[in-house]
Scaffold this active site. Structure first.
Site, PDB file in Angstrom:
ATOM      1  N   LYS A 277      45.194  35.355  43.720  1.00 13.32           N
ATOM      2  CA  LYS A 277      43.810  35.686  43.135  1.00 13.32           C
ATOM      3  C   LYS A 277      43.947  36.610  41.750  1.00 13.32           C
ATOM      4  CE  LYS A 277      40.078  38.182  45.163  1.00 13.32           C
ATOM      5  NZ  LYS A 277      39.573  39.175  46.639  1.00 13.32           N
TER       6      LYS A 277
ATOM      7  N   SER B 298      35.727  37.310  48.907  1.00  8.70           N
ATOM      8  CA  SER B 298      35.695  37.270  47.359  1.00  8.70           C
ATOM      9  C   SER B 298      36.947  36.220  47.190  1.00  8.70           C
ATOM     10  CB  SER B 298      35.992  38.616  46.990  1.00  8.70           C
ATOM     11  OG  SER B 298      37.108  39.274  47.180  1.00  8.70           O
TER      12      SER B 298
ATOM     13  N   SER C 138      37.273  39.784  52.648  1.00  9.33           N
ATOM     14  CA  SER C 138      37.248  38.759  51.623  1.00  9.33           C
ATOM     15  C   SER C 138      38.657  38.015  51.687  1.00  9.33           C
ATOM     16  CB  SER C 138      37.528  39.493  50.363  1.00  9.33           C
ATOM     17  OG  SER C 138      36.174  39.818  49.825  1.00  9.33           O
TER      18      SER C 138
END
Lengths: 58, 461
Positions: free
Chosen positions: B74, B149, B173
């Site tokens: 990420k 997320s 997330s």
């Protein structure tokens, strides 16, 4: 319900009035759930803060 | 193909790390224009790394099961010399001069890093409809959200672009994109994996963990990234173990808690059917399924939201002078946090301790809990509400409803796919364990996976 516009103004926060209006329902809903929980807290219940002096390094 | 299968093939010289990496880069080239899972692809660096891992393996320097395996992280993990945006223009020029702890551990384990994954802006939301880098799309149906997320992480793993991805989980997330994209997602215990070198959202709620295509693969990644790091003040010294479940591991004799109240209320019908079906299958595999009462989870969600709002606003306040840098949903949350008094933040941390004590009682009667991961399947991109049990709900609040409390409690939680909805979208099941019992929840997940709980591969994988 709290007057979020006045709170923002008193705190000197530069949040446009229309934005305060947009978030007020969410804040009110959270406050409605949260406030009764706080009333039941007893004084010996300390916050779960993780700071420990022995972990700090220069 | 899983990490374990690819690792075996690498060692039998059925293909090289360069060939594996080239194939993964080919899939990124083919699918990323539609899915938008990557912000940065580091193809040249990846091929150089792959060449080195091939040379190492040929010379007998085997760094373990992740050696030569293509992965991505990420875009809020610091990567030396590679831009790290956290999905926000605030960090548009941030090129770190060191790697995040977890990234350096993966590199040491021989993993080949393919790039930086798209995400919800600043990790503050669950849609990954990023206003600055474009919306990530769900590989199962591009009209739907991958969740967030860590949406790019879920999409890249599900679409077979990488074998594993790192994500972060502050209020679901990792587990939400895992649920929506049909991957495995593990949020370890708070403190189990260092947050050093990760752009924070909420210091006391942020967790680092993997998304993979199998439970054992998640365990392999956890083996690489778990452990004490003096650079992270919250990092635990709790001993690490080999987290990979044995072949033929079993749930026989385990007491698995079934918390019907709260966790089985207001669910999408398909979610309820799939999760109940998986629980029945687990019982048939020998587990004892025990109804269990849990403390007030709605109250935990309220305390968790209070802490998140306050910490995230404190973290990002220096940037709020220029409101144009934020998407409207993130800005609304940041404004909310600034209006809350410090006393409420302290109260929320007091409630957290009280709730932790109450929840600890649950483990006297069961070994772990099984719940749905999300009450819904992936919403369509741009959808702001979802109808569940006849009630219209805000999609963010609905989607985080069953996962957020585990961040407040710091408990390890695993999401595994357990079925498809009638329109072919994945359904996720959550397994929650006592603190530092990752090995247990991974064992339960692997036994369920071995026992037939799961979904077919994603159509584009």
């Amino acid at each position: 319900m709290k007057d979020w516009t006045s709170i923002a103004k008193a705190a000197g926060l530069d949040i446009p009035a229309k934005d305060v209006g947009r978030i007020a329902p969410s804040l009110n809903a959270l406050d409605e759930t949260f406030r009764p929980l706080v009333r039941n807290l007893t004084p010996e219940m300390e916050p779960a803060l993780s700071f420990r002096a022995d972990q700090e390094r220069a | 193909m899983t990490i374990r299968e690819a690792a075996e093939a690498l060692r039998h010289r059925r293909f090289s790390a360069v060939e594996l990496t080239t194939a993964a880069l080919g899939r990124i080239e083919r699918f990323n224009p539609a899915l938008n899972a990557f912000i940065t692809v580091t193809a040249e660096q990846a091929l150089n790394q792959a060449r080195q891992t091939d040379a190492d393996l040929a010379a007998g320097r085997d760094r373990g099961p992740l050696h030569g395996i293509p992965i991505a992280v990420k875009d809020l993990f610091y990567t030396r010399g590679i831009r790290t945006t956290a999905g926000s223009p605030i960090y548009r020029n941030l090129v770190p001069d060191y790697d995040a702890f977890a990234v350096s551990r993966l590199e040491a384990a021989g993993a080949v890093m393919l790039g930086k994954l798209n995400m919800h802006e600043l990790a503050y939301g669950i849609t990954s409809a990023n206003p600055h880098f474009g919306a990530v799309r769900n590989p199962w149906n591009a009209k739907h959200s991958p969740g967030g997320s860590s949406g790019g992480s879920g999409a890249a793993v599900a679409a077979g672009m990488v074998y594993a991805a790192l994500g972060t989980d502050t209020g679901g997330s990792i587990r939400i994109p895992a649920s929506f994209c049909g991957t495995v997602g593990l949020k370890p215990t708070y403190g189990r994996v260092s947050r050093h070198g990760v752009v924070p959202l909420s210091w006391s709620l942020d967790h680092v963990g993997p998304l993979t295509r199998s439970v054992r693969d998640a365990a392999l990644v956890l083996n690489a990234i778990a452990g004490h790091d003096p650079a992270d003040g919250a990092s635990s010294r709790h001993p690490t173990v080999d987290f990979v479940p044995d072949e033929g591991c079993s749930v026989r004799g385990l007491r698995i808690g079934f918390p019907e109240s709260f966790f089985f209320e207001r669910l999408d019908t398909d979610v309820e059917l799939c999760v109940r079906g998986a629980i029945a299958r687990t019982e048939a595999l020998g587990a004892e399924i025990k109804p269990v009462k849990v403390p007030d989870m709605a109250a935990m969600n309220a305390a968790g939201r209070m802490i998140l709002l306050c910490e995230a606003s404190a973290m990002l306040e220096p940037h709020l002078a220029d409101r144009s840098q934020f998407g409207p949903d993130v800005l609304a949350l940041l404004d909310q946090g600034r209006l809350l008094p410090a006393t409420d933040y302290i109260h929320a941390q007091r409630l957290r301790r009280q709730m932790q004590r109450e929840f600890a009682q649950v483990w006297s009667s069961v070994d772990c809990l099984v719940t749905p991961a999300t009450p819904n399947t992936a919403p369509r991109v741009g959808e702001n509400t979802v109808k569940l049990g006849g009630h219209e709900e805000d999609v963010r609040l609905a989607t985080t409803r069953l996962v957020r409390s585990m961040n407040l409690l710091g408990l390890p939680a695993l999401s595994i796919p357990c079925g498809l909805s009638d329109i072919g979208l994945p359904v996720g099941l959550q397994i929650v364990g006592p603190p530092f019992e990752e090995a247990l929840i991974l064992r339960v997940g692997a036994a369920m996976e071995d026992g037939g709980v799961g979904i077919p591969p994603c159509p584009v994988a």
